[in-house]
Write an enzyme that holds these catalytic residues in place. Structure first.
Site: not given
Ligand code: GLN
Length: 193
Positions: A48, A79, A136-137, A172, A174
């Site tokens: 997030g 993350c 992701i980032r 990630h 998941e």
């Protein structure tokens, strides 16, 4: 009886973690308030936005509650979740929880457009050490402190690490169909605790 894994559900992709746990038939629970932790045996902090997590955790009393929970129960952070659990974030005014001795850099691979999926190596998964990891980032782990062991590797970087009660990944797990990291967390941390 199976143990129950809470998933911090303030923001981010918590639902995907709940789905991964469901696939493994592990009971789960969305955690939004400190009281929600009372019947959890472990907690996952999802991806997030770590600054948003910290704000919401401070507002709800979850910062203190998770620190206390983490003295006895296992935690997994992915993350942004890893950033929240680390000891030091070098490029931001985040005061993370310090539950795993890691120094991290946020957004270290660039912006959203620089997100990618690559095979990483997890040597302790001896049957199949390759794992497809979605970044992701993502943050980078810059240094591992005492008591922190490197478990996953991408190029020259450590992307997954653990200590006695915390498992942390910069990617990630998941978001793929490969649920071995959740399974590993459950067997090695939750069941054994
Ligand atoms: N860039 C986010 C942060 O710094 C992490 C991104 C993610 O969790 N996918 O908090």
């Amino acid at each position: 009886m199976k143990k129950r894994v809470g998933v911090l559900a303030l923001q981010g992709d918590f639902h995907r973690h709940i789905q991964s746990l469901e696939k493994l038939q592990i009971p789960s629970k969305a955690v939004r308030w400190p009281d929600d932790l009372s019947d959890c045996d472990a907690l996952i902090l999802p991806g997030g936005e770590s600054t948003t997590f910290m704000n919401l955790m401070n507002q709800t009393g979850l910062t203190e509650a998770i620190c206390e929970f983490g003295q006895k129960k296992p935690l997994m952070g992915t993350c942004a979740g890893l950033i929240v659990l680390a000891t030091e974030v070098v490029n931001n005014h985040i005061d993370p929880l310090g539950l795993i001795d890691l120094r991290v850099e946020r957004n270290a691979y660039g912006r959203q457009i620089n997100s990618f999926s690559e095979k990483i190596q997890i040597p302790s998964f001896t049957d199949q050490p390759k794992f497809e990891a979605v970044f992701i980032r993502a943050p980078k782990i810059i240094a591992l402190g005492k008591g922190t062991e490197a478990l996953g590797f991408y190029l020259d970087q450590v992307v997954m690490a653990r200590n006695e009660r915390v498992l942390a990944a910069t990617f990630h797990p998941e978001l793929t169909r490969d649920h071995r990291i959740h399974d590993f967390f459950y067997r090695e941390f939750v069941e054994r605790n």
